[in-house]
Design an enzyme around this catalytic site. Structure first.
Site, mmCIF file in Angstrom:
data_model
loop_
_atom_site.group_PDB
_atom_site.id
_atom_site.type_symbol
_atom_site.label_atom_id
_atom_site.label_comp_id
_atom_site.label_asym_id
_atom_site.label_seq_id
_atom_site.Cartn_x
_atom_site.Cartn_y
_atom_site.Cartn_z
ATOM 1 N N ARG A 1 -7.693 -0.254 -6.319
ATOM 2 C CA ARG A 1 -7.811 0.899 -5.407
ATOM 3 C C ARG A 1 -7.981 2.165 -6.247
ATOM 4 O O ARG A 1 -7.174 2.421 -7.143
ATOM 5 C CB ARG A 1 -6.567 1.009 -4.498
ATOM 6 C CG ARG A 1 -6.375 -0.236 -3.623
ATOM 7 C CD ARG A 1 -5.483 0.034 -2.438
ATOM 8 N NE ARG A 1 -6.133 0.875 -1.453
ATOM 9 C CZ ARG A 1 -5.491 1.462 -0.441
ATOM 10 N NH1 ARG A 1 -4.187 1.323 -0.315
ATOM 11 N NH2 ARG A 1 -6.152 2.203 0.418
ATOM 12 N N ASP B 1 -1.784 10.841 -1.845
ATOM 13 C CA ASP B 1 -2.218 9.818 -2.801
ATOM 14 C C ASP B 1 -2.611 10.427 -4.133
ATOM 15 O O ASP B 1 -2.637 9.745 -5.162
ATOM 16 C CB ASP B 1 -3.365 9.008 -2.212
ATOM 17 C CG ASP B 1 -2.831 8.158 -1.076
ATOM 18 O OD1 ASP B 1 -2.687 8.689 0.032
ATOM 19 O OD2 ASP B 1 -2.497 6.985 -1.309
ATOM 20 N N ARG C 1 0.874 -1.181 0.000
ATOM 21 C CA ARG C 1 0.000 0.000 0.000
ATOM 22 C C ARG C 1 0.909 1.228 0.000
ATOM 23 O O ARG C 1 2.125 1.116 0.106
ATOM 24 C CB ARG C 1 -1.014 -0.008 1.152
ATOM 25 C CG ARG C 1 -0.644 -0.652 2.418
ATOM 26 C CD ARG C 1 0.495 -0.011 3.153
ATOM 27 N NE ARG C 1 0.281 1.414 3.349
ATOM 28 C CZ ARG C 1 1.214 2.303 3.556
ATOM 29 N NH1 ARG C 1 2.495 1.952 3.564
ATOM 30 N NH2 ARG C 1 0.942 3.565 3.741
ATOM 31 N N GLY C 2 0.278 2.412 -0.100
ATOM 32 C CA GLY C 2 1.063 3.634 -0.248
ATOM 33 C C GLY C 2 1.131 3.954 -1.727
ATOM 34 O O GLY C 2 1.350 3.055 -2.563
ATOM 35 N N ASN D 1 -5.140 12.529 0.833
ATOM 36 C CA ASN D 1 -4.247 11.656 1.603
ATOM 37 C C ASN D 1 -5.075 10.899 2.634
ATOM 38 O O ASN D 1 -6.295 11.105 2.737
ATOM 39 C CB ASN D 1 -3.143 12.493 2.263
ATOM 40 C CG ASN D 1 -2.023 11.631 2.813
ATOM 41 O OD1 ASN D 1 -1.524 10.733 2.119
ATOM 42 N ND2 ASN D 1 -1.623 11.846 4.056
HETATM 43 C C1 RUB Z 1 -1.535 5.473 2.172
HETATM 44 C C2 RUB Z 1 -1.490 6.920 2.457
HETATM 45 C C3 RUB Z 1 -0.138 7.485 2.490
HETATM 46 C C4 RUB Z 1 0.232 7.895 1.094
HETATM 47 C C5 RUB Z 1 1.669 8.167 1.080
HETATM 48 O O1 RUB Z 1 -2.829 4.944 2.319
HETATM 49 O O2 RUB Z 1 -2.447 7.628 2.579
HETATM 50 O O3 RUB Z 1 -0.023 8.585 3.322
HETATM 51 O O4 RUB Z 1 -0.006 6.859 0.184
HETATM 52 O O5 RUB Z 1 2.062 8.335 -0.234
HETATM 53 P P1 RUB Z 1 -2.998 3.370 2.263
HETATM 54 P P2 RUB Z 1 3.443 9.011 -0.536
HETATM 55 O O6 RUB Z 1 -2.185 2.809 3.375
HETATM 56 O O7 RUB Z 1 -4.469 3.180 2.432
HETATM 57 O O8 RUB Z 1 -2.496 2.951 0.907
HETATM 58 O O9 RUB Z 1 4.439 7.958 -0.221
HETATM 59 O O10 RUB Z 1 3.297 9.470 -1.911
HETATM 60 O O11 RUB Z 1 3.674 10.171 0.333
#
Ligand code: RUB
Length: 353
Positions: free
Chosen positions: A97, A243, A54-55, A253
Site C-alpha cells: 500500500r 495516513d 488496515r489503518g 486521509n
Molecule cells: C484508513 C484511513 C484511516 C487512517 C487512520 O484507510 O484512511 O482514516 O488510516 O489512521 P484504509 P490513524 O482503511 O484504506 O487503510 O489511525 O493514523 O488516524
C-alpha cells in the site's frame, strides 16, 4: 471533581505471540470477530494488501512484524545474507500500500536495527524485540494523544468522524477514536456520527462496530448526508485520522475527508486530525505523494453484489488531500499543532527530541 467513566477497548488489532503474528481479520467485521495467524511474511503482505489489516499505524506495525517473521524464516548464516533476505521482504511488504507513510516508517526502523546488529542470532532477537516495542508504543502514543485531544471537546458535543481511525486502525485504543474514548473517560457525555465511508465501508463495518463494542453512542449516516447533518446543526466538531501528514500540514486521509473538511469550514465547525508522529512525512511535497488507486469492483458492487453495469469507467482513489487551511488543529502524542503548521509541526518534532 468530574465523574470518571472508564472506557477501554478490549480490541487488540495485531499482536506477536510465540513467533506468530495474530491479527483481527477486519474483512469479516462486523459479522464475525475472527483472528488470523501468520508465520510467513508474504502472508502478512497479502493481509495488508487485501485490508485484513488496515489503518496507517496498524500497517506500520504489521510491516515491522512482517520483517520479524522474515528474519525468523531466513536461513542465512551471515549478517550480510540476512540483510539481503530482509531487503527482499521489505520490498514485498512496502509495495502493498503506497499512501500511509507509517508502513515505510515501520520497515525502515526495523532495517536500521538489523544493520546495527552484530551477528545473525542477535539481529533476529533485536528485530523481534523492536517490533514488539513498536506495538506497545503505538498504544501509548494513542493514549497520550487522547489526553491532549480530550481538552478540545465539550460536554454534550456530537463529533463526526470518517473512515476508521480507531483501535482497529492502530494496535489498540485508536487515534481519532482514541481521542473520543479519552474524552468519554473524563466523564463528558458525547455522541458520535460516523460516515459509512464508501466504498469499503470502514465507517459502518468498523467504526460503528468498535464504538458499539465500547458502549459509545454512535449514529451512522450515508457519506452523502454530511452536508445535511452539518446544516441541521447536528455536528459540533469533526475528528479524523491521517495516513500521511506533510511538514506543511497537508493531510492525506481516506477518500471523502477533503469534502467533509470543506463542508465543516462552510458551517464553521472545527475540523481536527489525530495522528502519531509516525504518520508525518517531513520530506515529501504534495506532488511526491502517491494516492493508492483500488480495484473497480469496490465501486461497481456492494457486499459482492453488482450495482453498476459492465463496461463503464471507474475512478477509485483510496485517499485524498485536505489542505492546511481547512484544519483547526492536529493532535499528536507530544501536543497539538495549530496554524501556521510549518512552524507548529517543526516545534512538535523538536519537543520529541
Ligand atoms: C484508513 C484511513 C484511516 C487512517 C487512520 O484507510 O484512511 O482514516 O488510516 O489512521 P484504509 P490513524 O482503511 O484504506 O487503510 O489511525 O493514523 O488516524
Amino acid at each position: 471533581m468530574k465523574q470518571q467513566t472508564k472506557v477501554h477497548s478490549s480490541l487488540r488489532t495485531i499482536e506477536w505471540k510465540n513467533n506468530t503474528v495474530v491479527m483481527i481479520d477486519q474483512t469479516k467485521l462486523p459479522n464475525k470477530l475472527a483472528y488470523v495467524k501468520f508465520t510467513d511474511y508474504k502472508d502478512v503482505a497479502n493481509a495488508i494488501r487485501t485490508l485484513v489489516v488496515r489503518g496507517a499505524p496498524a500497517i506500520g506495525v504489521s510491516g515491522a512484524f512482517g520483517l520479524a517473521l522474515a528474519a525468523l524464516q531466513s536461513k542465512a548464516k551471515t549478517k550480510e545474507k540476512l540483510l539481503e533476505d530482509l531487503e527482499k521482504a521489505k520490498k514485498v511488504l512496502f509495495e502493498t500500500r503506497p499512501t500511509a507513510i507509517n508502513l515505510a516508517w515501520g520497515l525502515e526502523k526495523i532495517m536500521n536495527v538489523a544493520k546495527e546488529g552484530k551477528d545473525v542470532p542477535t539481529i533476529k532477537e533485536s528485530i523481534i524485540q523492536t517490533a514488539k516495542k513498536m506495538a506497545e508504543e503505538d498504544i501509548e502514543a494513542n493514549k497520550k494523544m487522547g489526553k491532549y485531544g480530550a481538552e478540545l471537546f465539550e460536554n454534550n458535543d456530537t463529533i463526526m468522524t470518517h473512515c476508521n481511525a480507531g483501535a482497529l486502525a492502530t494496535v489498540g485504543y485508536g487515534t481519532a477514536l482514541g481521542v473520543i474514548r479519552a474524552t468519554k473517560e473524563t466523564g463528558k457525555q458525547i455522541k458520535v456520527i460516523a460516515t459509512e465511508t464508501r466504498p469499503v465501508m470502514q465507517g459502518s463495518r468498523l467504526t460503528a462496530f468498535e464504538l458499539k463494542h465500547d458502549g459509545i453512542d454512535v449514529s451512522l449516516i450515508p457519506d452523502t448526508a454530511v452536508g445535511y447533518a452539518m446544516s441541521k446543526g447536528l455536528v459540533n466538531k469533526v475528528i479524523v485520522g491521517a495516513d500521511r501528514i506533510l511538514r506543511t500540514g497537508h493531510v492525506y486521509n481516506k477518500i471523502g475527508t477533503y469534502q467533509i473538511a470543506l463542508m465543516a469550514q462552510q458551517h464553521k465547525i472545527p475540523f481536527y486530525v489525530a495522528a502519531p508522529l509516525s504518520t508525518f512525512d517531513l520530506k515529501s511535497d504534495p506532488e511526491d505523494v502517491i494516492i493508492e488507486q483500488r480495484k473497480a469492483s469496490e465501486v461497481t458492487g456492494v457486499a459482492g453484489k453488482k450495482t453498476a453495469p459492465d463496461g463503464i469507467g471507474v475512478i477509485n482513489p483510496a485517499f485524498d488531500m485536505t489542505p492546511p487551511e481547512l484544519i483547526t488543529g492536529i493532535i499528536t502524542e507530544v501536543g497539538i499543532a495549530k496554524p501556521p503548521y510549518a512552524e507548529s509541526i517543526k516545534k512538535l518534532f523538536e519537543l520529541r527530541l
